[in-house]
Design an enzyme around this catalytic site. Structure first.
Site: not given
Ligand code: 5GP
Ligand code: MG
Length: 177
Positions: A103, A106
């Site tokens: 989805d 980040d």
């Molecule tokens: P990463 O491991 O890339 O830092 O984080 C990814 C996960 O963080 C995503 O799969 C999601 O669950 C959560 N996440 C990061 N940014 C957002 C955001 O703006 N909104 C939501 N709802 N979840 C986010």
């Molecule tokens: Mg996710």
């Protein structure tokens, strides 16, 4: 479109249902061409990706499989201190073309820790398709192959994405006010 309230926070309309569906159609067409005859496995990361995966996959017209997994992290004894386990990865990915469906990216931390594990099963190829790409927040060396939208580093909900478990059930995406 009007703003929505999820728990204690107000969110304003950010990406419309139409814009989302248009981008997903474009991505599906691209994948239909690039993966024709390859029988790829769409590896969807739960929970956030379930709507994106459903809308994308229903527009895939070539032979393809779909598999839903959940990534759980716990403190391990590796140098990075992170171990990611994939729950539900029952497909045999060896020698297969894998498209990870996420989805939102980040920092990239989750995928950065998961990819070596997936690679150890020796798939033929791995590509990453994301609905939302928070480009400026990327802190780990993860290559995103397909991104529907590049978005700024602001919290979003809707269309599968949650705030504390809620707000997933909307057709559009909303941004924190
Ligand atoms: P990463 O491991 O890339 O830092 O984080 C990814 C996960 O963080 C995503 O799969 C999601 O669950 C959560 N996440 C990061 N940014 C957002 C955001 O703006 N909104 C939501 N709802 N979840 C986010
Ligand atoms: Mg996710």
């Amino acid at each position: 479109m009007s703003s929505i309230k999820v728990l204690d926070k107000e969110f304003e309309p950010y990406i419309s249902e139409e814009a989302i569906q248009n981008k997903i159609s474009e991505l599906a067409q691209q994948l239909n061409q690039e993966y024709a005859g390859k029988r790829p496995i769409f590896l969807s990361i739960l929970n956030g990706s379930f709507l994106f995966t459903a809308d994308l996959f229903r527009q895939i017209t070539i032979e393809a499989e779909v598999c839903f997994i959940k990534l759980a992290s716990y403190k391990g004894t590796t140098s990075s201190g992170n171990v990611i386990t994939a729950i539900g990865l029952d497909a045999n990915v060896s020698g297969r073309d894998i498209i990870i469906v996420e989805d939102i990216i980040d920092t990239g931390k989750t995928l950065h820790h998961f990819l070596p594990q997936l690679e150890s099963s020796q798939p033929k190829s791995i590509k990453i398709a994301v609905l939302l790409n928070k480009k400026e927040a990327l802190a780990y060396p993860v290559k995103i192959d397909y991104a529907c939208f590049d978005i700024p580093n602001k919290f979003v909900v809707g269309y599968g994405l949650d705030y504390d478990g809620l707000g997933r059930n909307t057709r559009a995406i909303y941004q924190l006010k």
